[in-house]
Design a protein around this motif. Structure first.
Motif: not given
Ligand code: TRP
Ligand code: SF4
Length: 531
Positions: A178-205
């Protein structure tokens, strides 16, 4: 997405160097792409230094107390910022080690490298964490929870059998922490989709759950610092480097204050700052009568200097000049600046109180005139932690080489003959080694004459990475005898096969012995999820 563990998929098909395993593998071909879920292969380790800024492990080796044989032999070839960890181990200060395993198949001899790295750090005094990346296995690899549970148990048994102490260290699975998931949620507020796209090649799918597994891994990497900030090392294969870089960025973005150096009230970019610093020294501020070197003086001096003598481009120069001229008669005085990034009002006030000596408070920064940079960094962290922040230190990493498959090419779980599972029947392990490709010559005669190619031999790798254990002399003897033509592949493989058989038998026996230890360990072995 392929169905394989990236650690295996990324195994190098290129020859790796032998004894000592130091510089990169083959020169030339360099299709380097570091993709945690793809099938990137590393054909030239040197490229990782130049292109991605991974540092050579050899350069920190001297600072490591009792280095592990994987470090001594260059199997661990690279790192990011490992120095603080080495230093903490050296001085018996708090440090941590953490790595994670996706339970997608059997643990094999490639995973053993990571198990050993965690255990070694634990034995050197670090807090040790081993986690099961079940969310990632489910979301990125489509594994069912029943499969995940089965494999998770196998990874954990091998980790314990190799010496992980579950009472001193911590084991967890991502999904139930649970603590891990709470931390993940907080960290998620500092990252956004464009960044994931650039780093990992994520796309709309890309599945949203897959993205969630990324923030979960970010939380994994920072989890050892939840109690207090400390140097933390993440031992992984170089395919995980994008994750490490992102985690280092997020650690920084979570910080309350950013400490920098300044010369006047305005902000300078790093190359602008270097220029002002240089001119500040050059103008000998002590020499100014009224003790006041002012911004206009620096601007004048800059204007009198030809651009060719400055180490900046015209744009940078123009920008500095504008700033200096606007500040006009403001005195130039070096200072340490605390910039308020995400501090609460309470934290900002606490920081102001905590700064000794002359200080100047602005809307979103404080300048301190009597504190040097290092002291300021320490103070910023202390205030952050005291006022409810994490004060994360950027996590460090160490990278090991991928083992070559026994059949040549990649070591892959989808090709059973290419790898040895830690669960393989010892006789099968023996047979696989006997059937392995070697770096031997066509005929025994030729081998005696020219020597074998240990650097290109998967069997030699087995000795260096595993079978020779801590015995460097033994590993070196195999190498020297091979390249010297005294060692022929038949006998060499027989010896390796025998050692492998013994290793597997012993390891499996230990797995049985630690079964109770695992039952008592504080980790859910059965997922409450079923679909
Ligand atoms: N992504 C890693 C893999 O593919 C597993 C993992 C999850 C991990 N969380 C981690 C590795 C944290 C190191 C640190 O194997
Ligand atoms: Fe490999 Fe051993 Fe043959 Fe040398 S002698 S090439 S190390 S199998």
């Amino acid at each position: 997405m392929t169905g394989d563990d990236p650690r295996e998929e990324s195994a190098s098909g290129e020859p790796t160097t032998g004894e000592p395993l130091t510089d990169g593998g083959a020169a030339g071909a360099d299709d380097v792409a570091l993709d945690p879920w793809g099938s990137s292969s590393v054909s030239d380790y040197r490229n990782l230094f130049e292109e991605f800024g991974i540092e050579e492990f050899d350069e920190v080796l001297e600072e490591v107390p009792n280095p592990h044989y994987l470090m001594r032999r260059g199997v661990i070839f690279g790192h990011r910022d490992y120095r603080p960890v080495a230093e903490a181990l050296q001085n018996d200060e708090p440090a941590a080690v953490l790595s994670g395993f996706m339970p997608t198949g059997d643990p094999h001899i490639g995973h053993k490298l990571v198990f050993d790295e965690i255990i070694w750090h634990q034995q050197q005094g670090a807090d040790a964490y081993g986690l099961i990346a079940d969310l990632e296995a489910n979301s990125a690899r489509g594994m069912s929870w029943a499969e995940i549970d089965e494999h998770a148990r196998d990874y954990l048994l091998s980790l314990l059998a190799l010496g992980f102490d579950p009472e001193e260290g911590e084991l967890y699975r991502q999904s139930t922490n649970r603590e891990l998931q709470d931390l993940a949620f907080e960290l998620g507020a500092e990252a956004n989709f464009s960044e994931f796209q650039a780093i990992y090649g994520f796309d709309g799918e890309t599945d949203v759950s897959h993205m969630q597994s990324v923030v979960t891994q970010m939380a994994d990497i920072l989890y050892p610092q939840l109690e207090e900030p400390k140097p933390t090392v993440i031992p992984v294969g170089p395919d995980q480097d994008p994750h490490v870089r992102l985690a280092r960025d997020l650690a920084e973005r979570m910080r309350f204050f950013k400490v920098s150096e300044a010369y006047a009230s305005f902000e300078l970019e790093p190359d602008e700052r270097a220029l002002v610093a240089e001119f500040y020294e050059r103008l000998e501020p002590e020499a100014f009568d009224d003790d006041q070197l002012r911004c206009v003086h620096v601007a004048e001096a800059l204007e009198e200097t030809p651009l060719s003598e400055l180490e900046v481009d015209a744009d940078t120069l123009r920008s500095v000049l504008t700033k200096l001229e606007e500040a006009g008669m403001e005195p130039v005085r070096p200072r340490t600046r605390f910039f308020d990034r995400r501090a609460t009002d309470e934290a900002f006030d606490a920081l102001i109180d905590a700064i000794d000596g002359e200080k100047r408070v602005y809307e979103s920064h404080v300048d301190a005139f009597e504190i040097d940079r290092a002291a300021a960094e320490a103070l910023a962290r202390e205030v952050e932690v005291d006022t409810g922040g994490y004060g994360f230190q950027p996590p460090s990493s160490v990278y090991h080489r991928f083992m070559t498959g026994l059949t040549g090419g990649k070591m892959s779980s989808s090709i059973p003959a290419s790898h040895i599972s830690l669960l393989d029947d010892p006789e099968d392990g023996y047979d696989k080694v006997k059937a392995a490709t070697t770096g031997g010559r066509e005929t025994a005669e030729e081998q005696r004459e020219k020597g074998g190619k240990a650097d290109e031999c998967p069997v030699y790798e087995l000795y260096a990475y595993l079978l020779a254990g801590d015995d460097d002399e033994f590993a070196k003897r195999v190498y020297d005898e091979c390249v010297g033509g005294e060692r022929l592949c038949g006998d060499c493989k027989e010896q390796a096969a025998q050692l492998m058989k013994e290793f597997l038998a012993e390891h499996q026996e230990k797995r049985e012995e630690v079964a109770d230890l695992l039952e008592q360990a504080d980790i859910e072995l059965e997922s409450p999820r079923r679909r």
